[in-house]
Design a protein around this motif. Sequence first.
Motif, PDB file in Angstrom:
ATOM      1  N   SER B 137       5.930  34.068 -41.002  1.00 51.17           N
ATOM      2  CA  SER B 137       7.211  33.434 -40.699  1.00 51.17           C
ATOM      3  C   SER B 137       7.026  31.931 -40.486  1.00 51.17           C
ATOM      4  CB  SER B 137       7.895  34.117 -39.522  1.00 51.17           C
ATOM      5  OG  SER B 137       7.663  33.465 -38.330  1.00 51.17           O
ATOM      6  N   LEU B 150      13.130  32.585 -36.764  1.00 51.38           N
ATOM      7  CA  LEU B 150      11.734  32.944 -36.991  1.00 51.38           C
ATOM      8  C   LEU B 150      11.535  34.407 -36.591  1.00 51.38           C
ATOM      9  CD1 LEU B 150      10.018  29.836 -35.401  1.00 51.38           C
ATOM     10  CD2 LEU B 150      10.312  30.284 -37.818  1.00 51.38           C
ATOM     11  N   GLN B 222       5.240  29.231 -31.570  1.00 50.93           N
ATOM     12  CA  GLN B 222       5.648  28.952 -32.963  1.00 50.93           C
ATOM     13  C   GLN B 222       6.525  27.705 -33.013  1.00 50.93           C
ATOM     14  OE1 GLN B 222       7.486  32.796 -33.819  1.00 50.93           O
ATOM     15  NE2 GLN B 222       6.255  32.896 -35.664  1.00 50.93           N
TER      16      GLN B 222
END
Lengths: 215, 243
Positions: B137, B150, B222
Amino acid sequence: MLNVKDRDLVIPGQLLGENLYHDLNCFRENNHVYSSVEGMVRIEGKRVKVIPSTGIYIPKEDDVIIGVITNVLVDIFFVDINSPYNCSMRGEEVSKDAMKKDLSRYLKVGDIITAKISEVNEVYSCQLIRPWKIEGGLIIDVNPKRVPRVIGKRRSMLNMIKEKTKSKIIVGQNGKIWIKGGNVDLAVRIIKRIERYAQTRGLTDKIAEILKKES
Amino acid sequence: MVLIKDGKRLDGRDFDELRDVKMEVSVLERAVGSAYMEWGKNKVMAAVYGPRELHPKFLQDPTKALLRCTYNLAPFSVEERKRPGPDRRSVEISKVTTEALSSVVMLEKFPNTVIDVFIEILQADAGTRCVGLTAASLALADAGIPMRDLVAACSAGKIQGEIVVDLMKEEDNYGECDLPLAIIPRKGEVVLLQMDGKLTKDEFKKAYELAFKGAMKVYEMQKNTLLGSMKRFVGEGGNDDGN
């Protein structure tokens, strides 16, 4: 109501605000507007858009592109335009009676042309018009999403580079840039720099400074 | 095998503690988008190619793009050499990864094309599907492909009667249950949920909670990684002498 400031960096799925108008690279769910790509937010009044940091080229009407002829049929050319979609050009663009003549007399497989996209359909297949064969010089790749910065507002950046380096430059919206003559080295360096620092504030001034120093 | 000693796990972690996670994006020059992740002893590389033309042509769909994920365990990634090539396990993981990512990627924006995602496990230490999915992702976001959100993943499980988060290899092999979970953090929706072993209803609830919290932590990482990678393009004035 806004959740972000102008020029903020966002990631996919980040909330931009409520009750907004949205533009490119955003989507709406229950009155909430989210970003769909990673990039930079621009806000104009109640309208938001996200400038992507990277991405592939999607054909758009009236774009000037640089492409390679991949196939020549009886009355049609197929052109690779650095995009996942097929692109063709009618034989009439190079000759009045295309059906009677061998089209490879005008453009062969492997020839590089610059042309304008006249028509794009719903699955992004496109038609080219007004081809012009490119000979000599060199072609460099830049990220298609950063091409607008190479051109600048009302072509300011491009005109400045052309003037200082005395090069002939054609910028294809598909991320291919043709440079010939003049100070090619400097032009390539400058364009690569613009690509690298595409979303920087005051980029034009900085580039002007470098051009002044080096030319 | 003793997996819990004095209320701590083999590597000294608490029950709700993740292993160290390291993420990096844009690691491959030739890929459109890529990501590298280290999660404990797991080392995973993910690369995205496309959207590009899809061949054979009969697979093309004029309403949307095709997403093709390939999960591959490198022969040297595990203790005993793994026979190279796809097997039952990696085909299954490729499939569930594809399905998990399809729910966030805006495939309708790229008709007739394919988006290829390659997940390469360079070193495996349990929970590779979670790491692979998280890395994939990141790589998709790095490729500039429009996504609704995500995907973040994390696993939980049961070892010696205790519910713990993020199992490592020994815990996975000698434990009682493993529960990988992938979520869309914004909505809290589940896009991947598998279970290997047995849990009671209450244990499942607890494991789910733990995995969910773990995935949210992964999501924060992330986010920071992606924002950090973009800072390069907006640095003030482009003052360093990069060229």
